[in-house]
Enzyme design. Structure first.
Site, PDB file in Angstrom:
ATOM      1  N   CYS A 223       4.851   6.085  10.951  1.00  0.00           N
ATOM      2  CA  CYS A 223       4.897   5.017  11.960  1.00  0.00           C
ATOM      3  C   CYS A 223       3.946   5.328  13.102  1.00  0.00           C
ATOM      4  CB  CYS A 223       6.298   4.884  12.538  1.00  0.00           C
ATOM      5  SG  CYS A 223       7.465   4.191  11.396  1.00  0.00           S
TER       6      CYS A 223
ATOM      7  N   THR B  22     -26.116  -9.778  11.112  1.00  0.00           N
ATOM      8  CA  THR B  22     -26.903  -9.525   9.901  1.00  0.00           C
ATOM      9  C   THR B  22     -26.004  -8.869   8.857  1.00  0.00           C
ATOM     10  OG1 THR B  22     -28.859  -9.284  11.261  1.00  0.00           O
ATOM     11  CG2 THR B  22     -29.001  -8.405   9.013  1.00  0.00           C
TER      12      THR B  22
ATOM     13  N   ASN C 253       0.828  -1.202   0.000  1.00  0.00           N
ATOM     14  CA  ASN C 253       0.000   0.000   0.000  1.00  0.00           C
ATOM     15  C   ASN C 253       0.862   1.252   0.000  1.00  0.00           C
ATOM     16  OD1 ASN C 253       0.368  -1.241   2.736  1.00  0.00           O
ATOM     17  ND2 ASN C 253      -0.208   0.813   3.359  1.00  0.00           N
TER      18      ASN C 253
ATOM     19  N   GLN D 177      -4.499  -4.157  -2.057  1.00  0.00           N
ATOM     20  CA  GLN D 177      -4.062  -3.245  -3.130  1.00  0.00           C
ATOM     21  C   GLN D 177      -3.774  -3.987  -4.433  1.00  0.00           C
ATOM     22  OE1 GLN D 177      -4.348  -0.046  -2.848  1.00  0.00           O
ATOM     23  NE2 GLN D 177      -4.384   0.297  -0.641  1.00  0.00           N
TER      24      GLN D 177
HETATM   25  N1  PLP Z   1      -4.533  -3.691   3.832  1.00  0.00           N
HETATM   26  C1  PLP Z   1      -4.089  -2.804   2.964  1.00  0.00           C
HETATM   27  C2  PLP Z   1      -2.900  -3.151   2.120  1.00  0.00           C
HETATM   28  C3  PLP Z   1      -4.705  -1.561   2.828  1.00  0.00           C
HETATM   29  O1  PLP Z   1      -4.235  -0.670   1.954  1.00  0.00           O
HETATM   30  C4  PLP Z   1      -5.820  -1.272   3.650  1.00  0.00           C
HETATM   31  C5  PLP Z   1      -6.476   0.047   3.608  1.00  0.00           C
HETATM   32  O2  PLP Z   1      -5.841   1.075   3.712  1.00  0.00           O
HETATM   33  C6  PLP Z   1      -6.272  -2.252   4.544  1.00  0.00           C
HETATM   34  C7  PLP Z   1      -5.605  -3.458   4.620  1.00  0.00           C
HETATM   35  C8  PLP Z   1      -7.459  -2.020   5.438  1.00  0.00           C
HETATM   36  O3  PLP Z   1      -8.640  -2.108   4.686  1.00  0.00           O
HETATM   37  P1  PLP Z   1     -10.054  -1.609   5.268  1.00  0.00           P
HETATM   38  O4  PLP Z   1     -10.082  -0.131   5.098  1.00  0.00           O
HETATM   39  O5  PLP Z   1     -11.068  -2.311   4.409  1.00  0.00           O
HETATM   40  O6  PLP Z   1     -10.133  -2.051   6.678  1.00  0.00           O
END
Ligand code: PLP
Length: 372
Positions: free
Chosen positions: A315, A234, A146, A176
């Site tokens: 971080c 649900t 990401n 991603q």
């Molecule tokens: N994993 C990655 C690589 C992401 O980019 C994100 C979102 O930023 C997530 C997990 C988390 O996803 P969600 O927003 O559906 O909880």
């Protein structure tokens, strides 16, 4: 407005919005009820499940809807870590929704091993495999970063890991990568794969976890027995139905042209480094570090001019670092000035052209201001 923060979230596509509105206004029935209207809602949920399963080339019954990838990742890490024994292997490139649950388990005394990254942002495969031993219960490797879009060959990695220890549960965070790069999960050695709807033109608050048939995963939520007793509650019907529509509508055609255009323009900014370095990165994310600039300030200046871009994730609020970029060996100056530009099928080449001009001129304006 030119929206280039699609790795954070996307505008829901027309088909998704239409389906969700219809479910909110008309098809609001509880899918667990037995009358015809409710059965139709249930069928629409199953259609959505099938659309996702087709995309991952797996069986529909291997897809479990969740509230998003954060939930899918937490479920995978906690339940994939069988009997709370042995060790877990992750990488420094994981999203916080994998990294933090692993760090939490470490706090409880679990042996959590963290593999380094190479300078192009991929998991260091040799190091990762060497961390796996006969006591490893779970390995989790992000599919597409990401932060940088770097792609890990999770298919080859899962093979290598299982050659060493066939009992390992192999999880990958596919958020991603989903719909953006081929992922034939069904025929692979991957056991668990997390995805999220709002990164591909769906709606926030819904995701899914692929769970390989036969894997003995503990249920996430107990209750009314929805999601075949694994995730009670649900169903979030409008978002689930919209998820399938978004999968069917996602179009990857323009991405590489936009990516190539943007990367070539960004390369011309003096004292900037492209952190999306490997040739096989996803064509949806570009990370670029611009020396001498605080990325938050640049983000504000750009938003004033109608260009919305993202920042690499810090971080923590106190620490201006970035775990993933640090693990790649990116210098501090470039980490502080790191921005993330991410595309969706909604973007056009014209928009990218305009945005690149604005980014370049804003960087020059910023630099000349601080040199005054
Ligand atoms: N994993 C990655 C690589 C992401 O980019 C994100 C979102 O930023 C997530 C997990 C988390 O996803 P969600 O927003 O559906 O909880």
């Amino acid at each position: 407005m030119i929206y280039l923060d699609n790795a954070a979230t996307t505008r829901p596509c027309a088909a998704a919005t239409e389906a969700a509105l219809n479910a909110l206004k008309e098809n609001f029935f509880n899918p667990s009820a037995l009358y015809r209207q409710a059965t139709e809602v249930k069928n629409a949920i199953e259609e959505s499940r099938s659309a996702i399963a087709r995309q991952l080339a797996c069986k529909s019954e291997e897809i479990f809807f969740t509230s998003g990838a954060t939930e899918s990742n937490n479920w995978a890490i906690n339940s994939g870590f069988k009997n709370k024994r042995g060790n877990i292997v992750i990488t420094k490139g994981e999203h916080p929704s994998v990294y933090e649950p692993a760090v939490f388990l470490r706090g409880k005394g679990v042996d959590v091993r963290i593999a380094p990254l190479t300078s192009d942002g991929k998991a260091d495969e040799t190091a990762l495999v060497s961390l796996v031993d006969e006591n490893t219960s779970l390995v989790s490797v992000i599919h597409a970063s990401n932060e940088t879009g770097a792609l890990n060959d999770i298919f080859a990695l899962a093979e290598k890991v299982k050659q060493k220890n066939p009992t390992v549960v192999f999880h990958s965070d596919g958020v991603q990568a989903f719909c953006k790069t081929p992922a034939v999960i069904g025929a692979s050695k991957i056991d668990l794969y997390s995805i999220s709807a709002h990164k591909i033109g769906g709606i926030k608050g819904v995701g899914a976890l692929f769970v390989r048939k036969g894997l003995n995963l503990s249920p996430l939520l107990l209750g009314g027995g929805q999601e075949r007793k694994y995730r009670s509650g649900t169903e979030n019907v409008p978002s689930i139905i919209a998820f399938g529509k978004a999968v069917n509508s996602f179009d990857t055609e323009k991405a590489s042209k936009m990516y190539d255009y943007a990367i070539n323009s960004l390369k011309n900014i003096p004292n900037a480094v492209i952190n999306s370095r490997s040739a096989d990165s996803t064509k949806f994310i570009i990370s670029v570090g611009i020396k001498g600039i605080k990325s938050e300030i640049l983000q504000h200046m750009l938003s004033d001019k109608g260009v919305l871009i993202g920042l690499g994730s810090a971080c923590s609020s106190k620490n201006r670092g970035n775990r993933v970029l640090e693990a790649m060996g990116v210098q501090r100056d470039y980490i502080e000035g790191n921005i993330r530009i991410s595309f969706s099928p909604d973007n056009t080449l014209e928009e990218i052209g305009s945005a690149m001009k604005i980014i370049k001129s804003t960087v020059s304006e910023f630099r000349s201001r601080i040199n005054e």
